[in-house]
Design an enzyme around this catalytic site. Structure first.
Site, PDB file in Angstrom:
ATOM      1  N   ARG A 127       0.860  -1.188   0.000  1.00  0.00           N
ATOM      2  CA  ARG A 127       0.000   0.000   0.000  1.00  0.00           C
ATOM      3  C   ARG A 127       0.896   1.238   0.000  1.00  0.00           C
ATOM      4  NH1 ARG A 127      -2.354   0.320   4.941  1.00  0.00           N
ATOM      5  NH2 ARG A 127      -1.027   2.121   5.438  1.00  0.00           N
ATOM      6  N   GLU A 164       4.687   7.174   2.276  1.00  0.00           N
ATOM      7  CA  GLU A 164       5.529   5.992   2.400  1.00  0.00           C
ATOM      8  C   GLU A 164       4.908   4.872   1.578  1.00  0.00           C
ATOM      9  OE1 GLU A 164       3.449   3.678   6.179  1.00  0.00           O
ATOM     10  OE2 GLU A 164       5.617   3.616   5.862  1.00  0.00           O
ATOM     11  N   ASN A 188       4.147   0.749   2.089  1.00  0.00           N
ATOM     12  CA  ASN A 188       4.160  -0.384   3.024  1.00  0.00           C
ATOM     13  C   ASN A 188       4.289  -1.664   2.214  1.00  0.00           C
ATOM     14  OD1 ASN A 188       3.332   0.951   5.713  1.00  0.00           O
ATOM     15  ND2 ASN A 188       1.839   1.724   4.243  1.00  0.00           N
ATOM     16  N   SER A 241      -2.681  -2.740   6.153  1.00  0.00           N
ATOM     17  CA  SER A 241      -4.009  -2.983   6.744  1.00  0.00           C
ATOM     18  C   SER A 241      -5.146  -2.407   5.919  1.00  0.00           C
ATOM     19  CB  SER A 241      -4.098  -2.295   8.117  1.00  0.00           C
ATOM     20  OG  SER A 241      -3.166  -2.774   8.982  1.00  0.00           O
ATOM     21  N   LYS A 273      11.964   2.890   5.448  1.00  0.00           N
ATOM     22  CA  LYS A 273      11.929   4.321   5.143  1.00  0.00           C
ATOM     23  C   LYS A 273      13.285   4.844   4.657  1.00  0.00           C
ATOM     24  CE  LYS A 273       7.944   5.281   8.079  1.00  0.00           C
ATOM     25  NZ  LYS A 273       7.480   3.878   8.268  1.00  0.00           N
ATOM     26  N   LYS A 313      11.639  10.538  11.087  1.00  0.00           N
ATOM     27  CA  LYS A 313      11.077   9.184  11.085  1.00  0.00           C
ATOM     28  C   LYS A 313      12.112   8.108  11.390  1.00  0.00           C
ATOM     29  CE  LYS A 313       7.463  10.055   7.629  1.00  0.00           C
ATOM     30  NZ  LYS A 313       6.657   9.420   6.552  1.00  0.00           N
ATOM     31  N   GLU A 332       7.204   0.862  11.603  1.00  0.00           N
ATOM     32  CA  GLU A 332       5.937   0.802  10.901  1.00  0.00           C
ATOM     33  C   GLU A 332       4.798   0.703  11.900  1.00  0.00           C
ATOM     34  OE1 GLU A 332       7.762   1.012   7.288  1.00  0.00           O
ATOM     35  OE2 GLU A 332       5.605   1.015   7.699  1.00  0.00           O
ATOM     36  N   GLY A 333       3.579   0.986  11.409  1.00  0.00           N
ATOM     37  CA  GLY A 333       2.429   0.716  12.277  1.00  0.00           C
ATOM     38  C   GLY A 333       1.858   1.945  12.952  1.00  0.00           C
ATOM     39  N   ARG A 369      -7.811   7.518   4.582  1.00  0.00           N
ATOM     40  CA  ARG A 369      -7.868   7.723   6.029  1.00  0.00           C
ATOM     41  C   ARG A 369      -7.951   9.217   6.287  1.00  0.00           C
ATOM     42  NH1 ARG A 369      -2.730   4.609   7.946  1.00  0.00           N
ATOM     43  NH2 ARG A 369      -1.945   5.357   5.938  1.00  0.00           N
TER      44      ARG A 369
HETATM   45  P1  ADP Z   1       3.992   4.404   9.692  1.00  0.00           P
HETATM   46  O1  ADP Z   1       4.711   3.443   8.860  1.00  0.00           O
HETATM   47  O2  ADP Z   1       4.309   4.317  11.132  1.00  0.00           O
HETATM   48  O3  ADP Z   1       2.524   4.383   9.425  1.00  0.00           O
HETATM   49  P2  ADP Z   1       4.138   6.860   8.177  1.00  0.00           P
HETATM   50  O4  ADP Z   1       5.326   7.340   7.499  1.00  0.00           O
HETATM   51  O5  ADP Z   1       3.057   6.341   7.344  1.00  0.00           O
HETATM   52  O6  ADP Z   1       4.587   5.825   9.297  1.00  0.00           O
HETATM   53  O7  ADP Z   1       3.556   8.038   9.069  1.00  0.00           O
HETATM   54  C1  ADP Z   1       2.462   7.837   9.896  1.00  0.00           C
HETATM   55  C2  ADP Z   1       1.508   9.008   9.740  1.00  0.00           C
HETATM   56  O8  ADP Z   1       2.190  10.239   9.981  1.00  0.00           O
HETATM   57  C3  ADP Z   1       0.951   9.144   8.337  1.00  0.00           C
HETATM   58  O9  ADP Z   1      -0.237   8.337   8.255  1.00  0.00           O
HETATM   59  C4  ADP Z   1       0.628  10.630   8.254  1.00  0.00           C
HETATM   60  O10 ADP Z   1      -0.604  10.914   8.864  1.00  0.00           O
HETATM   61  C5  ADP Z   1       1.742  11.247   9.090  1.00  0.00           C
HETATM   62  N1  ADP Z   1       2.866  11.636   8.226  1.00  0.00           N
HETATM   63  C6  ADP Z   1       3.903  10.862   7.861  1.00  0.00           C
HETATM   64  N2  ADP Z   1       4.754  11.533   7.039  1.00  0.00           N
HETATM   65  C7  ADP Z   1       4.234  12.765   6.877  1.00  0.00           C
HETATM   66  C8  ADP Z   1       4.641  13.941   6.147  1.00  0.00           C
HETATM   67  N3  ADP Z   1       5.763  13.944   5.431  1.00  0.00           N
HETATM   68  N4  ADP Z   1       3.864  15.030   6.228  1.00  0.00           N
HETATM   69  C9  ADP Z   1       2.722  15.027   6.948  1.00  0.00           C
HETATM   70  N5  ADP Z   1       2.272  13.963   7.679  1.00  0.00           N
HETATM   71  C10 ADP Z   1       3.015  12.854   7.639  1.00  0.00           C
HETATM   72  C1  HGS Z   2      -3.281  -5.534  11.156  1.00  0.00           C
HETATM   73  N1  HGS Z   2      -2.975  -4.877  13.455  1.00  0.00           N
HETATM   74  C2  HGS Z   2      -0.555  -0.200   8.273  1.00  0.00           C
HETATM   75  N2  HGS Z   2       0.052  -2.268   9.264  1.00  0.00           N
HETATM   76  O1  HGS Z   2      -1.157  -0.541   7.302  1.00  0.00           O
HETATM   77  N3  HGS Z   2      -0.844   0.846   9.064  1.00  0.00           N
HETATM   78  C3  HGS Z   2      -3.820   2.144  10.189  1.00  0.00           C
HETATM   79  O2  HGS Z   2      -4.266  -4.894  10.882  1.00  0.00           O
HETATM   80  O3  HGS Z   2      -2.966  -6.538  10.607  1.00  0.00           O
HETATM   81  O4  HGS Z   2      -4.019   1.810  11.351  1.00  0.00           O
HETATM   82  O5  HGS Z   2      -4.180   3.207   9.727  1.00  0.00           O
HETATM   83  C4  HGS Z   2      -2.348  -5.065  12.285  1.00  0.00           C
HETATM   84  C5  HGS Z   2       0.584  -1.003   8.829  1.00  0.00           C
HETATM   85  C6  HGS Z   2      -1.915   1.706   8.752  1.00  0.00           C
HETATM   86  C7  HGS Z   2      -3.138   1.162   9.290  1.00  0.00           C
HETATM   87  C8  HGS Z   2      -1.775  -3.697  11.938  1.00  0.00           C
HETATM   88  C9  HGS Z   2       1.666  -1.244   7.795  1.00  0.00           C
HETATM   89  C10 HGS Z   2      -0.284  -2.438  10.516  1.00  0.00           C
HETATM   90  O6  HGS Z   2      -0.167  -1.563  11.363  1.00  0.00           O
HETATM   91  C11 HGS Z   2      -0.849  -3.822  10.820  1.00  0.00           C
HETATM   92  S1  HGS Z   2       3.007  -2.027   8.547  1.00  0.00           S
END
Ligand code: ADP
Ligand code: HGS
Length: 531
Positions: A181, A197, A199, A204, A362, A419, A423-424, A507
């Protein structure tokens, strides 16, 4: 951009068109000419055009009668259609299916999203499938890029060690299955669609994401001409079916009709229904069973037979699908690592295998954004331009030219996100904490800890009002949205079996919230209303 006063000014009487239901493609996109030809970044005038469009389709703020009518309809539909999660207030809701369910948090109505940006994100899916696959096959690139990171991050080091071990022992399975995703945000400042990012493990909400689009289409049709929204502008979302199809194709490529698909899960999982939907669709559509096991159960019941065939008890496993294993928290002891190694060593098709897992780090995302690096994996100039067009500002903190950007981020932390390789959700650092953490990392042990992080340009998406529904309670808030595009990729040796987009996830969260993530409680599930 999509401000409240704009909405108030533009509130209008809605119209509805009847919509033909039913064709089962991952996404049906009605044709309409988006502003500006494909691939061209959107300009302010486009955003102006879009905000008037968005305002026209955004329901009135705090429209009590509308909401008190719609919310019960939405809540009952969610319960009747499995748009549910385990209730955190119920202690067995993460272990016993059917116990302690609550509706998944959702946006009551779909959120406006530019059609052109949506198409661009879909078009990128097969390219990111290929990029992830080619990066995963380039062991030198993976290990060179993560060489300093592994010194500062024990989790990445363990994953790299498993990769090295698999290279030493030789590949047992040449079938690759990727279910990714790629997450995007619209950048108001530039009008560009920027990648947050990608994944490559445990992405999920393919199932619950699909259901929210159906919920919104239902509410629009149920409302008749109350909303000013058109169901046809909410693309059908077939992510759950696309995932089931990918499992079935990988299972077929493996070629053992006795085999089952193994889902590796957390011992406690409140998002189990998103997972059970995949198992149900796989069985209903293809007659293939999916079993659920934690790492501990895998170690207890798993073994390798002839030719490294994976057995769980007496069952042959042809495909292993991880919905756990992406966080150090999933390996509280050595036995979880032993289970991961057993699975990695097996002849089963892993989704993802260790190299695909690493390709989603990342630090790899940041390295790919450096000039000339995408060219290592793609020849076609157009593909390179397309992929690069969605890269946000990304900086490594572990090389000789990092000092300048570190100082810049310490001075202007609001413009950055710091960052770690995690993940997660819930791991990133924002705002003033960016400065504090960078100073701490820079001034400790000669700055070696910096290598565990990347810096990313903070993206500020357009803000729009939305009704967010948590635990049966609604609130109308100023929100921002993040679009995820699911994709599926299967390669058997040199034969590409599948390379496609596989549905989407939107989301939406309060614009005041830094972090994202539905499971982590920051965002709600939503769908797009294309404008
Ligand atoms: P994870 O893998 O933990 O989900 P992400 O890189 O997706 O990490 O970041 C988690 C959340 O943080 C994203 O869903 C978004 O809401 C916010 N975020 C991440 N990077 C940015 C960015 N460059 N600018 C604004 N918000 C961000
Ligand atoms: C599952 N509990 C992801 N996956 O997609 N995060 C969110 O559902 O199997 O909460 O918005 C586990 C990450 C965004 C989902 C959660 C990618 C999980 O966190 C698995 S690593």
């Amino acid at each position: 951009m999509f401000t409240e006063e704009l909405v108030r000014e533009h509130t209008c009487v809605p119209r509805i068109v009847e919509e033909a239901e039913g064709e089962n493609r991952s996404m049906t996109l009605p044709s309409a000419d988006p502003p500006g030809e494909a691939g061209r970044a959107m300009t302010h005038s486009d955003f102006g055009y879009l905000s008037s469009q968005a305002a026209a389709v955004t329901p009135r703020v705090n429209d009590e009668p509308l909401v008190s009518d719609l919310v019960p309809q939405a809540l009952s539909w969610s319960s009747l259609n499995g748009l549910v999660i385990g209730d955190k207030n119920h202690k067995r809701s993460g272990t016993v299916p059917g116990i302690g369910l609550v509706h998944a948090p959702f946006s009551l109505l779909p959120s406006p999203f530019p059609r052109q940006a949506f198409s661009q994100a879909i078009e990128l899916a097969p390219l990111f499938n290929l990029l992830a696959d080619r990066v995963s096959q380039d062991a030198e690139f993976l290990h060179q890029t993560l060489a300093r990171t592994r010194k500062a991050d024990h989790f990445i080091a363990r994953l790299l060690d498993i990769h090295l071990q698999m290279l030493d022992e030789g590949v047992k399975q040449k079938i690759r299955l990727g279910l990714h995703r790629s997450d995007y945000m619209l950048d108001t400042a530039t009008g560009e669609l920027l990648q947050v990012e990608i994944n490559t493990i445990a992405s999920s909400f393919p199932a619950l994401g699909s259901l929210v689009a159906s919920l919104h289409r239902h509410l629009i049709n149920w409302c008749g001409d109350g909303l000013g929204l058109e169901a046809e502008n909410v693309p059908q979302n077939g992510a759950v079916d696309a995932f089931a199809q990918a499992f079935a194709l990988a299972w077929k490529e493996y070629g053992d009709n006795r085999a089952v698909v193994l889902m590796v899960v957390c011992p406690e999982e409140r998002n189990m229904y998103d997972q059970y939907w995949l198992a149900l669709k796989l069985f209903q559509s293809y007659g293939i069973k999916m079993i659920r096991k934690s790492f501990t159960q895998v170690l207890a019941e798993g073994m390798l037979g002839d030719n490294n065939t994976l057995f769980i008890g007496k069952q042959v496993v042809s495909v292993v699908y991880y919905r756990a294993g992406y966080s150090p928290d999933d390996y509280p002891s050595e036995s979880e690592w032993d289970a991961r190694l057993l699975l990695e060593r097996s002849a089963a098709v892993k989704c993802p295998n260790i190299s695909y897992h690493l390709a989603g780090a990342k630090k790899i995302q940041q390295e790919l954004a450096k000039p000339g690096v995408v060219e290592r994996f793609f020849e076609n100039k157009e593909d390179i331009t397309k992929v690069r067009s969605c890269f946000a500002g990304l900086w490594g903190l572990d090389d000789e030219n990092s000092a300048a950007i570190i100082e810049e981020a310490i001075r202007n932390p609001e413009g950055f996100v710091l960052k770690p390789q995690r993940e997660g959700g819930g791991n990133n650092i924002y705002g003033a904490d960016v400065s504090k953490k960078l100073v701490e990392l820079r001034d400790t042990d000669g700055g070696v800890g910096l290598a565990a992080y990347i810096l990313m340009q903070r993206i500020f998406p357009p803000v729009h009002p939305a009704y967010l529904v948590h635990d049966g309670i609604w609130s109308c808030e100023e929100t921002v949205s993040e679009l995820g595009i699911f994709s599926a990729y299967i390669r058997n040796g040199n034969k590409e079996v599948l390379n496609t987009e596989a549905g989407y996830l939107l989301r939406t969260k309060s614009s005041q919230t830094n972090e994202g993530g539905v499971a982590a409680g920051y965002a709600v599930l939503d769908s797009v209303h294309l404008i």
